[in-house]
Design a protein around this motif. Structure first.
Motif, PDB file in Angstrom:
ATOM      1  N   MET A  55      48.310  45.089  35.422  1.00  0.00           N
ATOM      2  CA  MET A  55      47.667  43.972  36.100  1.00  0.00           C
ATOM      3  C   MET A  55      48.042  42.643  35.451  1.00  0.00           C
TER       4      MET A  55
ATOM      5  N   THR B 280      40.679  45.543  34.899  1.00  0.00           N
ATOM      6  CA  THR B 280      41.276  44.489  35.724  1.00  0.00           C
ATOM      7  C   THR B 280      40.530  43.167  35.555  1.00  0.00           C
TER       8      THR B 280
ATOM      9  N   SER C 117      41.876  39.566  34.014  1.00  0.00           N
ATOM     10  CA  SER C 117      41.857  38.412  34.930  1.00  0.00           C
ATOM     11  C   SER C 117      41.314  37.170  34.225  1.00  0.00           C
TER      12      SER C 117
END
Length: 283
Positions: free
Chosen positions: A86, A111, A115
């Motif tokens: 990711m 994830t 982020s």
């Protein structure tokens, strides 16, 4: 140009999305291979040994008993592979926001964590009940948490989450089922599972197999046949791959005790196609 992208790390979910013709990217195999490479590398072996030493030193009995370690700790390498993948995706394509469907899972939290490095706002959608126990403290990592009702809101606030970051949105899964055409779903089930027309349908929805489930379900199958009910036992899709041995054991017991009786045990059909057609749902 698609306004959003769907990324999954689950082969079963991928098959469901394909069935519903939803474009997506499934990276399960890549993540699985990468996690194996990390785990067997010199750095991975060193990290794993350090983790085990910490577990023993702090007497974390939930992760260590006698000479045996909880196999869940090996999931750290799958988490690492998700983070690496990711991170690369966000490096090449930085979205304005992401939505973790069912935040609190290994993939969702991995994830959401990466982020934050890229300054991407994150949302989570919770469609199942939030149980009031100590695990809630560290479950949710998203910036904004979308919950199904006031019980979820009260539970999260109780465990220290800021109410300003909790959005009361309702349950999208409930809304989807509520708006489904029950007659259409009934016809679909009659054709796909050979249900008998004009007979009431009972659905047993299961999150997991429990001890002696096969015993009372066998008795219930006899009951449904005596009283002319259609019966569907919906088993969680996890038992199709990860826990297949348990599922087979339970199935064999039921088959042995319910010869020539009518019932359906399925694990590869979406619940939203079954529940709207039911006259009674047992969970």
């Amino acid at each position: 140009k698609t306004p959003y992208n769907v990324i999954v790390f689950d082969p079963f979910l991928s098959s469901q999305l394909n069935t519903n013709k939803i474009h997506h990217l499934n990276i399960f195999e890549e993540a699985y291979v990468l996690s194996s490479i990390i785990q067997n590398s010199d750095e991975g072996i060193k990290l794993f040994n350090e983790i085990k030493n910490i577990i023993i030193k702090n007497n974390l009995s939930i992760l260590y008993f006698g000479k045996y370690f909880n196999p869940l700790i090996e999931k750290i390498f799958f988490s690492a592979s998700v983070i690496l993948i990711m991170n690369k995706i966000f490096q090449n394509h930085t979205p304005k926001s992401i939505v973790a469907a069912n935040d609190g899972t290994l993939v969702g939290n991995s994830t959401v964590s990466i982020s934050k490095k890229w300054g991407i706002q994150s949302f989570s959608i919770r469609t199942v009940n939030i149980i009031s126990n100590s695990t809630v403290y560290s479950t949710f990592k998203a910036d904004k948490i979308c919950v199904y009702g006031k019980q979820a809101l009260r539970t999260l606030v109780k465990f220290g989450y800021d109410s300003k970051n909790i959005l009361l949105t309702g349950n999208i899964r409930y809304d989807y089922i509520k708006n489904s055409n029950s007659d259409k779903q009934r016809i679909f089930l009659e054709h796909s599972l050979n249900l008998e027309k004009n007979k009431k349908l009972i659905v047993i929805g299961m999150g997991k197999w429990y001890e002696n489930d096969e015993v009372w379900m066998s008795k219930f199958i006899h009951f449904c046949n005596i009283h002319s009910f259609n019966l569907i036992i919906k088993v969680h899709p996890n038992y199709k791959n990860e826990k297949k041995d348990i599922h087979i054991q339970k199935m064999n017991f039921i088959k042995k005790n319910c010869p020539n009786l009518k019932y359906n045990i399925i694990n590869d059909m979406d619940s939203s196609k079954i529940i709207p057609a039911a006259d009674l749902v047992i969970t």
